[in-house]
Scaffold this motif. Structure first.
Motif, PDB file in Angstrom:
ATOM      1  N   GLY A  93      29.647  47.053  44.089  1.00 60.92           N
ATOM      2  CA  GLY A  93      28.557  46.369  43.414  1.00 60.92           C
ATOM      3  C   GLY A  93      28.552  46.610  41.921  1.00 60.92           C
ATOM      4  O   GLY A  93      28.257  45.707  41.126  1.00 60.92           O
ATOM      5  N   ALA A  94      28.901  47.827  41.518  1.00 65.09           N
ATOM      6  CA  ALA A  94      28.862  48.181  40.099  1.00 65.09           C
ATOM      7  C   ALA A  94      29.901  47.424  39.290  1.00 65.09           C
ATOM      8  O   ALA A  94      29.699  47.169  38.101  1.00 65.09           O
ATOM      9  N   VAL A  95      31.036  47.061  39.907  1.00 63.78           N
ATOM     10  CA  VAL A  95      32.090  46.358  39.157  1.00 63.78           C
ATOM     11  C   VAL A  95      32.021  44.844  39.323  1.00 63.78           C
ATOM     12  O   VAL A  95      32.876  44.125  38.804  1.00 63.78           O
ATOM     13  N   ALA A  96      31.005  44.340  40.046  1.00 61.42           N
ATOM     14  CA  ALA A  96      30.812  42.895  40.117  1.00 61.42           C
ATOM     15  C   ALA A  96      30.420  42.391  38.731  1.00 61.42           C
ATOM     16  O   ALA A  96      29.677  43.049  38.004  1.00 61.42           O
ATOM     17  N   VAL A  97      30.925  41.230  38.381  1.00 64.03           N
ATOM     18  CA  VAL A  97      30.669  40.682  37.045  1.00 64.03           C
ATOM     19  C   VAL A  97      29.398  39.844  37.083  1.00 64.03           C
ATOM     20  O   VAL A  97      29.337  38.821  37.776  1.00 64.03           O
ATOM     21  N   ALA A  98      28.374  40.289  36.372  1.00 61.70           N
ATOM     22  CA  ALA A  98      27.103  39.571  36.341  1.00 61.70           C
ATOM     23  C   ALA A  98      27.242  38.307  35.503  1.00 61.70           C
ATOM     24  O   ALA A  98      27.686  38.358  34.357  1.00 61.70           O
ATOM     25  N   ARG A  99      26.870  37.179  36.088  1.00 60.01           N
ATOM     26  CA  ARG A  99      26.933  35.897  35.381  1.00 60.01           C
ATOM     27  C   ARG A  99      25.548  35.411  34.959  1.00 60.01           C
ATOM     28  O   ARG A  99      25.406  34.308  34.453  1.00 60.01           O
ATOM     29  N   GLY A 100      24.538  36.236  35.165  1.00 60.85           N
ATOM     30  CA  GLY A 100      23.186  35.883  34.763  1.00 60.85           C
ATOM     31  C   GLY A 100      22.401  35.239  35.882  1.00 60.85           C
ATOM     32  O   GLY A 100      22.963  34.618  36.787  1.00 60.85           O
TER      33      GLY A 100
END
Length: 684
Positions: free
Chosen positions: A256-263
């Motif tokens: 979860g921590a390395v998932a890329v947040a897209r907003g």
């Protein structure tokens, strides 16, 4: 390093390809390329390249002197002759007279001179192969060679190891400039057997395939012997907590921590792959591991796989594991900040407009455990840990004979943001569910199998969970995309936990639950056996709660939301006579889906249901369909198509509804009806 050349195998390869119109030169080139590509200490995942200069005919029968060189996208370990496209060599040799040649023009030159225009792009190092006069040329990124090349005194150490039999080429990024420089080094001493490319790898050459291959193995072995004879223990062990948490305790947190947040609650998720071994543990448990990781990758090509190098976490203490997600987030944030500054500083060196790649690590080292690879697919995650193992070996050996000093960050940036590599990345378009992990219960049934197949086709890695592990495994293998089949008795808490633990161990977590398992029992409600009703509730209600609890537990560790998708039934809203044993728990499951929507929307977890009817599946097999149709005086066709549309509804139609909900990022607490039209079962 063992020399794997066998005369009998070589001749068998020549004979096998002769029947396909492949000449001896190209057949032997294919044979030795595979020998090199099958050894990870020489070549990994598309790295390295080989060539042969030979003569081929075009479609009209004209003969041409060509360079057959490894093509882009081909792996040396499994290469076929078509993976070594033939390029007319005369125009390539003329290019050496040029002072400069842009990368784009180099690619144009090579493609313009392909014998077969449909061939893949020749290697970016094709000109280097062309400018060397030898018939056969081999190039690898040997870890033993990198132990010598990744030194501040690499030239002197290379001379000490190889004497005058290997030329030395200072670091230059692959392309036209490197090809010219390497050719000039060879021209100054044409008696050498090969070239050491600083911070990069090794070239060997010869008049025969065997000679070039033998030289590669010989000089790699010399490097291995040097490390073995002169190496010292390069680091000391760090102190670790008394009790180390298990890899499964942190896998979902890290994923979860390395998932890329897209907003706006959207993420590009990664799949995780965990690996450990005594060699990996010795390295990650070193007191110097963070220092070594900060120095970069052992050869610039690795930046495409693991960026500027690995992320390092502290050892996870089992006593305080509940606090470890915060530690992970801090380390990931620091990695992102460092990568962002790396991009900013190097991007500012010229006027080229670039877009920063996502700044997430692709390799994480964890003292006490091992390492995790991260990728948008399981294949990419596995490549990251494969590369990680070879990076560890090269860094360890380099440090043991000197100081591990790989290519500088500016040079690394030039390759990572190389226009040719950017073009490759731009051509890779993810599918809608790429990076996501779907867990499907009742996966061996018609609806479960159709859903698993559809989700895999849309990019998801699928866990096909079923009471029949053999059938689940068959379906997983059939749908592909690294899907797995697991045994799962959805009414047994231990079995469900084990199945979800397997999902975490294989992929790092779970994003989508399709709670599909169920069965129908008939009987008049007033005389219904109490045990049968309880049995139905266990399977058709409590199992949904059990798998949802496990899914939410993992999703909350990931903190990237998720989707709970329940297979309800028209019985939940439109009960049928003598179907109370089925309809009552299904009604409860329908409301269960809404309860999860109500309570876990705050966690970004969506919960929806699919309300299907008259689907050929484990609940409604052909014998049952025939009985029901006969009881109503209908043919099977009229019974199955007895809806407003007059069409039979299939398991694939239900799968499409599940996919809709998986992709509907702003929909929760919804029920989608898939029954061809039944006004009595319509919710609105």
């Amino acid at each position: 390093m063992e020399n794997l050349w066998r005369d009998s195998d070589a001749e068998a390869t020549v004979e096998a390809y002769a029947g396909k119109g492949i000449n001896r030169d190209l057949a032997l080139r294919t044979y030795t390329t595979r020998l090199l590509g099958g050894e990870p200490r020489l070549v990994l995942h598309g790295g390295g390249n080989t060539s042969v200069k030979t003569v081929v005919s075009d479609l009209v029968g004209d003969e041409w002197e060509v360079l057959c060189v490894k093509g882009s996208g081909w792996d040396m370990g499994t290469i076929e002759p078509q993976g070594l496209p033939a390029v007319k060599i005369a125009p390539l040799l003329k290019a050496r007279k040029l002072q400069t040649l842009s990368d784009e023009d180099m690619v144009t030159l090579q493609r313009a001179n392909l014998i077969d225009p449909a061939s893949p792009n020749p290697s970016v190092e094709a000109l280097l192969h062309a400018f060397l006069p030898h018939k056969f040329v081999d190039h690898t990124h040997s870890t033993a060679i990198l132990a010598i090349a990744d030194q501040s005194s690499s030239k002197q150490m290379s001379a000490a190891v190889f004497g005058t039999k290997m030329g030395f080429v200072p670091y230059i990024m692959p392309g036209f400039a490197l090809a010219k420089a390497a050719a000039e080094v060879f021209d100054r001493d044409p008696g050498v057997d090969g070239l050491i490319l600083d911070k990069h790898g090794i070239f060997t050459f010869g008049d025969t395939a065997k000679e070039a291959y033998d030289r590669m193995i010989h000089y790699v072995t010399l490097a291995e012997d040097y490390v073995r004879q002169h190496g010292r223990k390069p680091y000391k062990a760090a102190s670790l907590p008394q009790t180390i948490a298990a890899s499964g305790d942190i896998a979902a947190m890290l994923r979860g921590a390395v998932a890329v947040a897209r907003g706006e609650g959207r993420y590009d998720r990664m799949v995780g792959e965990f690996r450990t071994s005594p060699e990996i543990l010795e390295f990650v448990n070193a007191a110097e591991v963070e220092d070594l990781a900060s120095r970069g990758v052992s050869t610039p090509d690795l930046s495409i796989r693991i960026k500027t190098g690995p992320l390092v976490l502290p050892a996870p203490d089992a006593e305080t594991i509940q606090d470890f997600r915060g530690v992970i987030d801090e380390r990931v944030a620091a990695f992102i900040a460092d990568y962002t500054e790396y991009f900013r500083a190097n991007d500012a060196r010229d006027d080229v407009k670039r877009t920063m790649l996502d700044p997430m690590p692709r390799l994480t080292l964890v003292p006490g455990l091992g390492m995790f690879g991260h990728g948008r697919t399981l294949k990419d995650a596995r490549i990251a840990v494969d590369v990680g193992e070879m990076w560890i070996e090269a860094a360890r050996d380099a440090e043991s004979v000197g100081r591990f000093e790989p290519v500088s960050r500016p040079d690394l940036f030039d390759l990572e943001y190389w226009s040719l590599e950017q073009a490759k990345l731009a051509g890779a378009k993810p599918k809608p569910l790429t990076g996501q992990v779907a867990f499907v219960t009742g996966g061996a049934g018609a609806i479960g199998a159709a859903t698993a197949k559809l989700f895999a086709r849309e990019g998801a890695h699928v866990v096909v969970a079923d009471l029949d592990p053999g059938r689940a495994g068959d379906i997983a293998r059939a749908i592909g995309n690294h899907s797995i089949g697991v045994e799962c008795n959805v009414t047994d808490p231990a079995s469900v936990r084990a199945a979800f633990d397997r999902a975490v161990a294989t992929f790092g977590g779970v994003d989508i639950l399709v709670s599909n398992a169920g069965a129908a029992w008939e009987g008049a409600i007033a005389t219904l056996d109490d045990g049968l009703l309880r049995k139905s509730f266990e399977l058709n209600f409590f199992s949904h709660q059990l798998v949802a609890q496990n899914a939410v537990r993992i999703m909350k560790q990931q903190r990237t939301g998720g989707a709970l998708l329940f297979n309800a039934s028209k019985q939940a809203v439109n009960p049928g006579a003598k179907f109370g044993a089925y309809g009552l728990p299904k009604a409860a499951t329908l409301f269960l889906s809404r309860q999860y929507a109500l309570e876990h929307g705050v966690d970004g977890i969506r919960s929806n249901a699919v309300n299907a009817d008259r689907i050929r599946s484990g609940l409604l097999d052909d014998e049952m369909i025939s009985k029901r149709a006969a009881a109503r005086g209908l043919s099977v066709k009229d019974y199955m198509g007895g809806n407003l549309l007059g069409q039979e509804v299939t398991a694939e139609d239900v799968a499409q509804a599940f996919l809709h909900h998986a992709l509907a990022e702003r929909t929760t607490a919804d029920v989608t009806t898939v029954d061809g039209g039944n006004i009595a079962a319509a919710l609105r």
